[in-house]
Design an enzyme around this catalytic site. Structure first.
Site, short mmCIF file in Angstrom:
data_model
loop_
_atom_site.label_atom_id
_atom_site.label_comp_id
_atom_site.label_asym_id
_atom_site.label_seq_id
_atom_site.Cartn_x
_atom_site.Cartn_y
_atom_site.Cartn_z
N LYS A 142 -4.22 0.46 -12.52
CA LYS A 142 -3.37 0.89 -12.98
C LYS A 142 -3.76 2.40 -13.87
O LYS A 142 -3.08 3.56 -13.81
CB LYS A 142 -2.26 0.79 -14.27
CG LYS A 142 -1.75 -1.39 -13.09
CD LYS A 142 -0.81 -0.83 -12.17
CE LYS A 142 -0.30 -1.78 -11.53
NZ LYS A 142 -0.36 -2.18 -9.90
N ASN A 186 0.75 -1.21 0.04
CA ASN A 186 -0.22 0.13 -0.19
C ASN A 186 0.51 1.27 0.28
O ASN A 186 0.79 2.25 0.64
CB ASN A 186 -0.80 0.05 1.19
CG ASN A 186 -1.65 0.89 1.42
OD1 ASN A 186 -2.64 1.57 0.32
ND2 ASN A 186 -2.37 2.02 2.55
N GLY A 231 11.04 0.71 -3.54
CA GLY A 231 10.21 -0.74 -3.37
C GLY A 231 9.81 -1.82 -3.52
O GLY A 231 10.37 -1.59 -2.18
#
Length: 404
Positions: A291, A11, A118
């Site tokens: 996305k 998240n 990342g």
């Protein structure tokens, strides 16, 4: 078996790519419910149905942490135990000097100089938070990790059966992969290297081999980023200092024009560090990421119905694949603008392919079937009238519906 499971949602992302502020997980996707609402509904349904306590863990970044903490208060009376922790915070590096672009360690005062490194950072940050040790002590055995924006990533008891079944104790790491289509050419894939399965990302491929990597024939599967990982094995790998993740070098340009480098890692790349790692080929329905607004159009449409927080493909859809949708960047890329262009979401049950470009609006009760291409040239506008049925149509030029 469910009492041995922990669900982890990544998240850390913001909604900026879709023109939204704050965490991506609080964007409304269906029936006024956000990604986070749907996730919590799924876990609550699971806990009620099986009379278990599967906890939900959110890995936030410094970008999403404060907002997420505010939002999760509304779930406190639900049958879901929610935990949060933050991933690390790394300094951006100047492309020219290869040095950090700031010496000021106060992130809030200089937020542009820092980045979350990342989702590969999950393992160490999860361990550092104390949650990993706590769950192992509670007798929990596996975590199911997925991206919060993948609406197909629900807890599948069949896969849990595979990873926790007595005969399969050796599978410490299970990666869900699905069949690659031409829309997925950039997705990471599985390769066999030095007698181990590994994840290969496009960023790791030399330029001269990128086309080979994108080939649907050479690499038939891609990583959904739905992962099942054994909790005591994560503890062991970290304690033995055996977590070796490939570094992905990500170049970015900041608003002030400065070129920077971000060093990132991928959560799936840890596969090679675990015993008996396997890939499981799952149906496409388990990979439903949002996305772009083109993905949002699909999940808001009658292609899906909502059942206990999970999206279910309509039985009226004649084939299992979702339509390929391309919406123009200038008029549709931001959620607010996108919603203003549809009086309501069209009927997409029989749609194969939709391309929309330029200043286009849709009236109520529009039905799109087969291949539909709508192109308004620069300076022109196309209004698709309410109740229109477009089947295998190309619409271009200028079309205004005037009120009399």
């Amino acid at each position: 078996m469910l009492n041995k499971l922990v669900v982890v949602k990544l998240n850390g992302g913001l909604g900026t790519s879709m023109g939204c502020y704050g965490p991506k997980s609080v964007i409304t996707v269906r029936n006024d419910l956000t990604f986070l609402d749907l996730t919590v509904q799924q876990i609550e349904h699971l806990n009620k149905t099986y009379k278990v306590n599967v906890p939900l863990v959110l890995m936030n970044s410094f970008n999403t942490s404060d907002d997420t903490q505010q939002v999760i208060r509304k779930y406190k009376n639900l049958n879901v135990e929610i935990h949060t922790f933050n991933q690390s915070c790394h300094p951006r590096i100047s492309k020219d000097s290869l040095m950090p672009i700031t010496k000021n360690c106060d992130v809030e005062k200089n937020i542009e100089a820092w980045y979350p490194p990342g989702h590969g950072d999950f393992y160490q940050s999860f361990y550092n938070s104390g949650l990993l040790t706590r769950f192992v002590k509670e007798g929990r055995d596996y975590c199911f990790i997925s991206n919060i924006d993948n609406l197909g990533a629900t807890v599948d008891v069949n896969i849990l059966n595979l990873v926790l079944g007595q005969a399969n104790e050796q599978h410490e790491f299970v990666m869900e992969v699905t069949d690659k289509t031409r829309a997925d050419v950039k997705g990471g894939t599985l390769i066999q290297y030095e007698n181990r399965l590994r994840l290969l990302e496009i960023a790791q491929v030399p330029k001269e081999h990128v086309e080979d990597f994108k080939s649907v024939k050479t690499f038939k599967f891609f990583n959904t980023n739905n992962l099942w990982v054994k909790l005591p094995a994560i503890e062991r790998v970290l304690q033995q200092n055996a977590l070796q993740l490939e570094i992905i070098v990500n170049g970015k340009s900041l608003n002030n024009g400065l070129n920077v480098i971000q060093l990132e890692t991928a959560v799936g790349a840890a596969m090679k560090c675990f015993k008996g790692a396997v890939g499981v080929n799952v149906p496409r329905a388990r990979f439903l990421p949002v996305k772009k607004t083109s993905d949002l159009l699909l999940v808001m449409s009658n292609l899906y119905s909502l059942k206990s927080g999970s999206l279910v493909m309509s039985p009226q859809r004649m084939f299992p694949t979702t339509p390929l949708v391309k919406l123009g960047d200038n008029h549709f890329s931001k959620v607010k603008e996108f919603l203003q262009r549809f009086a309501n979401i069209p009927d997409l049950l029989e749609l194969d392919h939709l391309t929309v470009s330029g200043d286009v609006t849709f009236g109520r009760g529009v039905s799109l079937k087969g291949t539909v291409i709508i192109i308004a040239n620069h300076g022109d506008r196309i209004d698709i009238p309410s109740g229109a049925i477009l089947e295998n149509k190309i619409v271009s030029g200028n079309m205004r519906i005037l009120d009399h």
